[in-house]
Design an enzyme around this catalytic site. Structure first.
Site, short mmCIF file in Angstrom:
data_model
loop_
_atom_site.label_atom_id
_atom_site.label_comp_id
_atom_site.label_asym_id
_atom_site.label_seq_id
_atom_site.Cartn_x
_atom_site.Cartn_y
_atom_site.Cartn_z
CG ASN A 101 -1.67 1.35 1.38
OD1 ASN A 101 -1.80 1.81 0.44
ND2 ASN A 101 -2.30 1.23 2.48
CE LYS A 124 -0.28 3.28 4.82
NZ LYS A 124 -0.04 3.14 6.24
CG HIS A 153 -5.85 1.99 5.50
ND1 HIS A 153 -5.41 2.96 6.25
CD2 HIS A 153 -4.86 1.07 5.21
CE1 HIS A 153 -4.10 2.37 6.64
NE2 HIS A 153 -3.65 1.44 5.86
CD GLU A 188 -2.80 5.41 6.86
OE1 GLU A 188 -2.74 5.32 5.74
OE2 GLU A 188 -1.74 4.87 7.77
CD GLU A 191 -3.36 -2.47 7.49
OE1 GLU A 191 -2.27 -2.68 6.78
OE2 GLU A 191 -4.07 -1.41 7.12
N GLY A 231 2.85 2.51 10.76
CA GLY A 231 3.78 3.68 10.87
C GLY A 231 4.59 3.81 12.10
CB SER A 241 5.50 -1.73 12.18
OG SER A 241 5.03 -0.27 12.15
P1 13P Z 1 3.18 0.54 7.88
O1 13P Z 1 3.60 -0.80 7.32
O2 13P Z 1 3.79 1.54 7.23
O3 13P Z 1 2.93 0.20 9.12
O4 13P Z 1 1.55 0.53 7.01
C1 13P Z 1 0.78 -0.46 7.29
C2 13P Z 1 -0.50 -0.08 6.53
O5 13P Z 1 -1.29 0.80 6.88
C3 13P Z 1 -0.59 -0.89 5.18
O6 13P Z 1 -2.03 -0.63 4.95
#
Ligand code: 13P
Length: 253
Positions: A9, A11, A95, A97, A165, A171, A210
């Protein structure tokens, strides 16, 4: 029995030039890897360019979101038909976010999941608790509601993928341990079994938060972890390919 799946992803990252370079390197370094599915999820503006790079490879394309209507006056939104047209097989839905910054509710996640399936897209439905919820001991309660509401009124489909997640792991460099993740994955599989019976054993459940080439080996060893949804580590070809290789080598079933 379940094919592993590793999705990157991206982002809100990468220009078209960076995207083409990254996708090309991933393609060149994964052509020999078999037994699972590799997915790239770039921002909308990069879908078409990345599609041209991965055409004819074992890499699939995903969008990071979509709207649940077909067309019309929805400024800034994008339809399932549009992302399919751009080459997507998968779409990430709900997601954390999107839930946090754009107010996506479980009801919206349900509408989008239904629509994706109706249009022949494979939804990767994201769920996960915050650190406050984990500390309160209500992880199962929160994740249980998210899964049930996302799948409300939806018949079994092998195309549905669930991504666990934990928000506190995204992150932050603080991944869930393989035991912590497996506990929630087992719980999610229990709900799927209750909803769909035996066929639910075919549903893939990914871990995200992560993930790196160093920690994925242990995670993928767990019975109910079928792959990873990778954020930061998918932006560098070395780390993303490293994760894919570890998954393909360590996956037991
Ligand atoms: P990270 O791998 O940067 O922690 O992000 C995970 C994520 O949100 C994947 O959709």
């Amino acid at each position: 029995m379940r094919r592993w799946l590793v999705a990157g992803n991206w982002k809100m990252n990468n220009t078209i030039e960076e995207a083409i370079k990254l996708a090309t390197t991933v393609r060149e370094n994964t052509y020999d890897i078999k037994g699972g599915d590799i997915i790239l999820a770039p921002p909308y503006t990069l879908l078409h360019g990345v599609k041209e790079v991965i055409e004819g490879s074992n890499i699939f394309l995903a969008a990071q979101n979509m709207f649940y209507e077909d067309k019309g006056a929805y400024t800034g939104e994008i339809s399932p038909a549009m992302i399919k047209d751009a080459g997507c097989t998968y779409v990430i839905i709900g997601h954390s976010e999107r839930r946090k910054y754009f107010g996506e509710t479980d009801e919206v996640v349900n509408l989008k999941t239904k629509k994706a399936l109706k249009e022949g897209l494979k939804p990767i439905v994201c769920v996960g608790e915050t650190d406050v919820e984990r500390d309160k001991g209500i992880t199962s309660y929160v994740v249980g509601i998210q899964v049930r509401k996302a799948l409300y009124g939806i018949e079994f489909s092998e195309d549905i993928v669930i991504a666990y997640e934990p928000v506190w792991a995204i992150g932050t460099g603080r991944n869930a341990t393989s035991e912590q993740a497996e506990e929630v994955h087992r719980f999610i599989r229990g709900i799927l079994k209750e909803l769909y019976g035996t066929p639910s054993e075919r549903t893939r459940i990914l871990y995200g938060g992560s993930v790196t080439a160093d920690n994925i080996g242990e995670l993928i060893n767990m019975e109910n972890i079928d792959g990873a949804l990778v954020g930061g580590a998918s932006l560098k070809s070395d780390s993303f390919v490293g994760i894919i290789r570890k998954v393909s080598e360590n996956r037991k079933c």
